[in-house]
Design an enzyme around this catalytic site. Structure first.
Site, short mmCIF file in Angstrom:
data_model
loop_
_atom_site.label_atom_id
_atom_site.label_comp_id
_atom_site.label_asym_id
_atom_site.label_seq_id
_atom_site.Cartn_x
_atom_site.Cartn_y
_atom_site.Cartn_z
N ASN A 94 -20.20 -1.52 -8.38
CA ASN A 94 -21.49 -1.22 -8.98
C ASN A 94 -21.50 0.18 -9.59
OD1 ASN A 94 -21.42 -0.20 -6.24
ND2 ASN A 94 -23.58 0.29 -6.50
N GLY A 99 -5.73 -1.90 -4.80
CA GLY A 99 -5.15 -0.56 -4.64
C GLY A 99 -5.89 0.49 -5.45
N ASP A 112 0.86 -1.17 0.00
CA ASP A 112 0.00 0.00 0.00
C ASP A 112 0.91 1.23 0.00
OD1 ASP A 112 -3.27 0.16 1.07
OD2 ASP A 112 -2.16 1.98 0.66
N LEU A 113 0.34 2.35 -0.36
CA LEU A 113 1.04 3.63 -0.26
C LEU A 113 1.04 4.10 1.19
CD1 LEU A 113 2.45 5.89 -1.84
CD2 LEU A 113 0.22 6.88 -2.29
N LYS A 155 -13.57 2.16 -13.04
CA LYS A 155 -13.82 0.74 -12.80
C LYS A 155 -14.28 0.05 -14.07
CE LYS A 155 -13.03 -0.70 -9.24
NZ LYS A 155 -11.74 -1.20 -8.85
N TYR A 203 -15.09 7.95 -10.33
CA TYR A 203 -14.70 6.65 -9.79
C TYR A 203 -15.29 5.52 -10.63
CZ TYR A 203 -14.71 2.56 -6.80
OH TYR A 203 -14.57 1.28 -6.32
N SER A 251 -11.18 4.20 -3.67
CA SER A 251 -12.36 3.33 -3.58
C SER A 251 -13.65 4.12 -3.48
CB SER A 251 -12.24 2.40 -2.37
OG SER A 251 -12.17 3.15 -1.18
#
Length: 137
Positions: free
Chosen positions: A109, A69, A31-32, A137, A133, A72
């Site tokens: 979704n 990553g 992770d960052l 995806k 976002y 989100s």
């Protein structure tokens, strides 16, 4: 025992998945952000997935990648572009170059979130992202 890389290991899903996979696989977690707790069986590698050199380094010597990553949630375009689009490309390309055989890539979704709430959809719908976002995806 197979080695699994989990990107985004400091997030909620990454943290839960690490607990579930502990003892079943050798875990390389990345992770960052720093992890709150690192199990003695895990190997933590700090990495910025928007940097290709970092992704080459973290995907080396693993059997599979669980790519969690990135952003989100909805956020600024620059952050989503670098983390979710450039970062995703980097992880997949680095894994390919390092001979990783499996990648698990969860989606959201939000990729189809712009359909009406009263409309029933299934796996055949076209992408209709509900924000930046969702586009990533």
């Amino acid at each position: 025992m197979k080695t699994i890389l989990i990107t985004g290991a400091a997030g909620d899903v990454g943290t839960h998945l690490r607990r579930e996979l502990a003892g079943k696989y050798v875990l390389k977690v990345s992770d960052l952000r720093p992890l709150k707790k690192i199990d003695k069986e895990e190997k933590f590698v700090r990495a910025d997935i928007s940097k290709f050199a970092d992704t080459l380094r973290i995907t080396k010597g693993v059997d599979a990648v669980v790519h969690l990553g990135g952003y989100s949630v909805e956020g600024p375009w620059e952050g989503i572009l670098n983390a979710n689009i450039v970062g995703c490309y980097n992880v997949f390309e680095a894994a390919r170059r390092n001979g990783v055989k499996r990648i698990i890539f969860p989606t959201s979704n939000h990729a189809v979130g712009y359909y009406r709430c009263d409309q029933t959809i299934d796996h055949r719908v076209y992408p209709k992202p509900d924000g930046r976002y969702g586009v990533s995806k």
